[in-house]
Design a protein around this motif. Structure first.
Motif, short mmCIF file in Angstrom:
data_model
loop_
_atom_site.label_atom_id
_atom_site.label_comp_id
_atom_site.label_asym_id
_atom_site.label_seq_id
_atom_site.Cartn_x
_atom_site.Cartn_y
_atom_site.Cartn_z
N ILE B 19 0.83 -1.22 0.00
CA ILE B 19 0.00 0.00 0.00
C ILE B 19 0.86 1.26 0.00
O ILE B 19 0.45 2.28 -0.57
N THR B 116 -4.22 -11.22 0.53
CA THR B 116 -4.09 -9.98 1.30
C THR B 116 -5.31 -9.76 2.20
O THR B 116 -5.64 -8.62 2.53
N GLU B 119 -8.08 -6.90 1.94
CA GLU B 119 -7.58 -5.77 1.15
C GLU B 119 -7.48 -6.13 -0.32
O GLU B 119 -7.09 -7.24 -0.68
N THR B 171 -5.00 6.90 0.52
CA THR B 171 -4.59 6.90 1.92
C THR B 171 -4.28 8.29 2.47
O THR B 171 -4.42 8.54 3.66
N GLY B 229 -9.35 3.48 7.37
CA GLY B 229 -8.05 2.82 7.47
C GLY B 229 -7.08 3.46 8.44
O GLY B 229 -5.87 3.29 8.31
N SER B 234 -0.67 3.41 11.30
CA SER B 234 -1.12 3.52 9.90
C SER B 234 -0.25 4.48 9.10
O SER B 234 -0.28 4.45 7.88
N ARG B 245 -4.69 1.14 5.37
CA ARG B 245 -5.32 -0.02 4.74
C ARG B 245 -6.74 0.36 4.33
O ARG B 245 -7.34 1.28 4.90
N GLU B 247 -9.98 -2.01 3.98
CA GLU B 247 -10.57 -3.35 4.07
C GLU B 247 -12.03 -3.28 3.66
O GLU B 247 -12.76 -2.40 4.12
#
Lengths: 56, 342
Positions: B19, B116, B119, B171, B229, B234, B245, B247
């Protein structure tokens, strides 16, 4: 016809016909594609062969 | 200043290795986008107004909080390349075969067997305006994922009759300047509604037989319902927390379509009898470019009588059931581009 090497979640390798019909149930069961090895370091299951009649 | 039509967008057709690891330039393609807004970066600050002990209720200090990146839409005419990309990155379990053209068979990944976990594959997104020494905008957003898509088919002429829009999230991690030299803009092999070669929903063939010429439109959509996430560890960018992440939550696959009503229409009977069957939607441009969506078990939950442009129609809401052997849906795409999501 293309063939593709698939691996089960348990690690079993199988060469599979690259059709939607053949791939779908395996992928749904968690199989995923792995690269075809140049020289196979692990045993690969044989392609399915046409069934032969048992000798009587 | 710059006009928005100077904005160039490119994104990874290959997946990131992690990521936080950006795509290499060789795995990034450049496409046009009908969405005219750039992907905004939104750093959020907070203050100390809620803390007592200052002698008053007013804030006295600012603190960096987090990057709150809004979703971003890629809105395009449906093409074999873009549909392959959208389906690979949204569903996750991909098999690639062929030596040109290439065939992608894609099903939704399952958390129990996905390498994964929950993810999906990540990609990088590059946006540039006059890149170089005096760039107006040049940045690469790292760790993007496909949150949802919508495929729309209409009985209208031209490319707008087959549209695909994809909603992406990221992100907050970025690189500026991007360090990427975008390639020439791609020329995708686009579809239109006239190229539909299979259109059978729950046993009703809308291309031939008694129900031929009755199909009006279809909307299919997928939603990954990502969970936020942010978590311990993180990561951060510029002192702002970023997400580490994406999910998937409870994923949703919706299909609605509209058909004309005629004597002998069987949609009501199909609904009332709880009849289920496969649904096949295929659009074929040529031997090198096609898209097929095979819904493994579809029932009808709503059949609502109405009218479309003065013609009596039924709007059908499908219920896509999970088949124990074949799962929910299989996408099969043939396209000249290899390496998508690889």
């Amino acid at each position: 016809m293309d063939w593709v090497l698939m691996q089960s979640p348990q690690g079993e390798l199988r060469e599979v016909e690259a059709t939607t019909e053949a791939l779908t149930p395996l992928m749904v069961a968690g199989w995923h594609q792995v690269p075809a090895p140049a020289a196979s370091p692990v045993p690969v299951a044989q392609k399915p062969v046409a069934p032969t009649e048992e000798e009587k | 200043m710059a006009n928005i039509n100077e904005l160039m967008e490119g994104w990874g057709f290959g997946k990131q290795t992690a990521i936080g690891t950006a795509n290499a330039g060789t795995a990034i393609w450049r496409h046009t986008n009908l969405n005219t807004k750039p992907w905004a970066k939104v750093p959020v600050n907070e203050d100390d107004r809620a803390e007592i002990g200052k002698g008053h209720e007013f804030p006295t200090q600012l603190f960096r909080s987090h990057y709150n990146m809004p979703p971003f839409e890629l809105s395009k005419y449906a093409s074999s390349e873009f549909l392959a990309w959208a389906m690979c990155f949204s569903l996750g379990n991909v098999t690639l075969t062929g030596s040109g053209p290439y065939t992608y068979v894609i099903v939704p990944a399952l958390g129990a067997t996905n390498a994964t976990g929950l993810e999906l594959p990540y990609f990088s997104f590059v946006q540039q305006i006059r890149p170089g020494g005096s760039a107006v905008l040049d940045e690469m957003l790292v760790g993007c994922a496909v949150k949802s898509w919508k495929l729309s088919i209409k009985n209208s002429p031209g490319r707008a009759s087959a549209m695909c829009s994809v909603e992406c999230v990221t992100t907050g991690q970025y690189t500026a300047p991007s360090g990427i030299t975008l390639p020439a803009v791609s020329t995708p092999h686009e579809f239109n509604a006239g190229m539909i070669t299979a259109l059978t929903f729950n046993g009703i063939n809308y291309l031939s037989g008694g129900s031929a010429k009755q199909f009006v439109s279809m909307d299919a959509s997928w939603e990954n319902n990502f969970r936020p996430g942010f978590f311990p560890g993180s990561g951060s960018q510029d002192g702002y927390q970023i997400q580490g992440r994406f999910e998937w939550g409870d994923r949703a696959f919706a299909v609605q379509f509209v058909v004309r009503v005629q004597a002998g229409s069987t949609e009501y009977a199909t609904l009332i009898n709880l009849t289920t069957g496969t649904a096949t939607f295929t659009v074929t441009r040529d031997a090198n470019n096609s898209f097929s969506m095979l819904i493994q078990k579809m029932g009808f939950s709503v059949a609502e009588l109405g009218n479309t442009d003065g013609i009596v129609t039924l709007q059908i809401t499908g219920v896509q059931l999970y088949d124990a052997t074949n799962g929910l849906v299989t996408m099969t795409i043939v396209t000249p581009i290899t390496g998508i999501c690889q």
